[in-house]
Structures are given as C-alpha cells and as structure tokens.
Design an enzyme around this catalytic site. Sequence first.
Site, PDB file in Angstrom:
ATOM      1  N   ASP A 131      -6.720   6.152  12.699  1.00 52.97           N
ATOM      2  CA  ASP A 131      -5.311   6.521  12.569  1.00 52.97           C
ATOM      3  C   ASP A 131      -5.101   7.855  11.867  1.00 52.97           C
ATOM      4  OD1 ASP A 131      -4.315   4.376  14.009  1.00 52.97           O
ATOM      5  OD2 ASP A 131      -4.291   3.056  12.262  1.00 52.97           O
ATOM      6  N   ARG A 171       0.896   6.220  16.927  1.00 53.28           N
ATOM      7  CA  ARG A 171       0.734   7.242  15.886  1.00 53.28           C
ATOM      8  C   ARG A 171       1.331   8.602  16.228  1.00 53.28           C
ATOM      9  NH1 ARG A 171       0.614   3.084  13.614  1.00 53.28           N
ATOM     10  NH2 ARG A 171      -1.309   1.988  13.099  1.00 53.28           N
ATOM     11  N   SER A 182      -6.115  -6.421   7.747  1.00 50.83           N
ATOM     12  CA  SER A 182      -5.389  -5.195   8.050  1.00 50.83           C
ATOM     13  C   SER A 182      -4.700  -5.406   9.395  1.00 50.83           C
ATOM     14  CB  SER A 182      -6.368  -4.021   8.125  1.00 50.83           C
ATOM     15  OG  SER A 182      -5.716  -2.911   8.689  1.00 50.83           O
ATOM     16  N   ASP A 191       0.815  -1.217   0.000  1.00 49.21           N
ATOM     17  CA  ASP A 191       0.000   0.000   0.000  1.00 49.21           C
ATOM     18  C   ASP A 191       0.850   1.269   0.000  1.00 49.21           C
ATOM     19  OD1 ASP A 191      -1.866  -1.997   0.328  1.00 49.21           O
ATOM     20  OD2 ASP A 191      -3.105  -0.842   1.714  1.00 49.21           O
TER      21      ASP A 191
HETATM   22  N1  ARG Z   1      -8.809  -0.208  15.985  1.00 56.21           N
HETATM   23  C1  ARG Z   1      -7.488   0.010  16.511  1.00 56.21           C
HETATM   24  C2  ARG Z   1      -7.308   1.444  16.895  1.00 56.21           C
HETATM   25  O1  ARG Z   1      -8.014   2.277  16.402  1.00 56.21           O
HETATM   26  C3  ARG Z   1      -6.412  -0.464  15.564  1.00 56.21           C
HETATM   27  C4  ARG Z   1      -6.263   0.338  14.309  1.00 56.21           C
HETATM   28  C5  ARG Z   1      -5.122  -0.067  13.405  1.00 56.21           C
HETATM   29  N2  ARG Z   1      -5.102  -1.476  13.195  1.00 56.21           N
HETATM   30  C6  ARG Z   1      -5.186  -2.088  12.025  1.00 56.21           C
HETATM   31  N3  ARG Z   1      -5.246  -3.387  12.052  1.00 56.21           N
HETATM   32  N4  ARG Z   1      -5.238  -1.459  10.908  1.00 56.21           N
HETATM   33  O2  ARG Z   1      -6.447   1.774  17.684  1.00 56.21           O
END
Ligand code: ARG
Length: 403
Positions: A125, A96, A179, A16
Amino acid sequence: MTKIEKIVLSYSGGLDTSIILKWLQETYGCEVVTFTADLGQGEELEPAQAKAEMAGVKDIRIVDLREEFVSDFVFPMLRANALYEGQYLLGSSIARPLIAKHLVDIAREVGADAIAHGATGKGNDQLRFELAVNALDPSIKVIAPWRQWNIRSRMQLLEYAEKHRIPVPSDKRGEAPFSIDANLLHTSTEGKSLENPAEVAPDHIYQRTVDPVDAPDAPEIITIGFERGDPVSVNGKAMTPAALLTELNGLGGRHGVGRLDLVENRFIGMKSRGIYETPGGTILLAAHRGIESITLDRAAAHLKDEIMPRYAELIYNGFWFAPEREMLQALIDQSQAFVSGEVTLRLYKGSASVISRASPCSLYSADLVTFEESAIAFDHHNAEGFIRLNGLRLRSWAARNGR
Ligand code: ARG
C-alpha cells in the site's frame, strides 16, 4: 528534519491512524488536516469526525467516494478482467490511487506541503500511495510514520496511546488484531494465524460471505445488463455503479460467492497470505467474460487476455497513474464499444456460473456454427485446405524427426 507547514492525513479514525495523527502533531508541530473516505467499508464514519475533533483537528474532511470508486476505478479495471497472479481481484490495490488522488487534491486546496498515510514499510500500500503522489504532484512530500518513528512493536504502540490519552478500545488491547482492509469491492484479512500458510483460516475471519456449505440449497438466478463494457442493471433494474456493486455483494455474499485464500507475491519482495472476500466482483468478472464471449472478436479478446496480467500487475504494484497503465486502458476501453447485452448467472453454493447470454451486438452466429444444414454459405473444402496449410510445417518437422 525538513520543516513541514501543513499535512493532510489519510485518517480512518481507527487506533493506528489516531496514534499517527497525534505523532504528526507532536513531531512536526504543524496543522494536520484529516481526510476520511467512505469507500463502502461498512463502518460508521461519525466516530472519525468526533475523534479528529477531540485531537484538535480544525479541518476535518469526510467524503463519500463510493460512486467515484466504482465508476472510475473498479469498472475500468473490470473491463480488463484484471486478476493478479490469476486469482486476486485487486480490491485493496485499486482503492489506493483514489485515496491518493483526493489527498493530493486537498493538499493543493489547503496549501499543505505533505500528505501522510498509515501504511507499513513491508506492504504494497505504501507503494500505491506514494507512486500515485509522485505521478500527480511531485512537489508534495510524503510522510509514512510507520517507516519513520521508533515504535517497533504492538506493545510500544499501545504505550504511546496510553501516554497520549488516545482511547484504546478493549478489543485492541491484547495482541495485534488481524489487518483488515474493506471497501465496496472486497474485504481483505491478513496477519496473526494467517501468517502460517499451512494453517487453515478460522471461519470467523469471513465477514461478508457465508460458508458455501451453509449457503441456500436453492440456486438463485440473476441477470446483469451491460452497456459498453460496464454493468448497468441487475434483474432489469438500472442502478448506479455503487448501488449495483452493493446489490451484487448482498446476493453473492448470501450464496458464499467470492472467497479466496491466497499466497501472493508482494511487490516489495516477500510472499504473504491473505483471505479475500469479493462477492460482487466475482459475479461481475464471470458476467463480463460472459458478455465479451459473444461480443468481442477472437483476436481482440485474445489480445486483451495477453495484456491482462501486465495490466493487473501495474495496478497491484501501484502504477495506476502511470503512462503505460493509461495506454493499456485506452486499448481495453476501445475494445468495449460493443460489449453490451445481458448475462444470466446462477448463484449456488459458492459459485457464480453464466447460464445464458444475449446481445444486440452479438458476433455469434447460430446459422454459421450449426450442425444442421446452414443457410450461410460455408464451403467445407476450405476447411480441408486450411488444415493442409496449417499442417505443412508439422509434416516437414515430423519427416525430419523420422516419424
Ligand atoms: N495484500 C493485498 C494487496 O496488497 C491487501 C493489502 C491490504 N490489506 C490488509 N489487510 N491490510 O492488495
């Protein structure tokens, strides 16, 4: 479209972000600097270097952020015993702001006017990245290709890759993969069959914990040392923050500790279902509560528990670099001055249970609480008056109700 001079891209080296890299170069016709952080995701980072080189990137940054991640982000959060919606240890949420901070630092260093990330328009995110950039340097623009380009499906994404000769690994050719987001604190898995919360998660999803059913029949006893609220040693051996969390991930993983199957409320407004594995973090939460139980004053502990959901929600929603998070952090940090000592836990088939705790700063008084004759003066008659006064309003209330 606004003219962009130089972009710093948060780049994993995966399919990606490789496509995003190409798209940025094509769309903006400017230099793209790639930034790849080692947060302990357990992936080789050399491929990211090679792929960025292949894509013509001249300034490639690959930085080991494991110690900073654990000491400046994970540990401060653990001091609060933070859990989102009562269960989620915030493993993705807390990573993040750290990545955003470095994107901003690099952008300033190289004179870039924008940063770019690969988060989609439906998730949390994007908020965490962009709110952090807002707080750290509002002059920097944010490019979020997933919200901007007209790639709308997995098929179109793969077509774009083919067209631009971006190698697509064979396991990424078919339908969309899960994911997955991993770092030293957790592995999170979302998407595919997990999108149906009524469906049981397949076992092969789990990457760093064994099924508790298959965990060793013999329990394992471990001791964690704390100093001023932070863990500093395992079984008497002093360790750096990242080494300590790595060690506990190994121990917890082997005993099936820290699995979570959760439906949560995203900030953006929808519910989502994910599988989390947080072995070391789960052990540390239990241990930290264990050491706090003997070292914190009752009112201090209860106040911490009151603000915890608020603090956790701030981190979840992306407000790490916000004044109210910093204010709460100051309160939490101040409470930790005497949170030192040792906690012993038993790891056994998915559980991490505190079995003993000791501290040179303990507030616990065996002499005070004992059922036996006590050396400390405790006048039992005081308890009688204490109850009478606390019961005063209950007696009035009961009389009025005709009881
Ligand atoms: N739902 C979780 C959060 O918002 C994980 C998000 C990222 N994880 C992922 N598998 N893309 O903190």
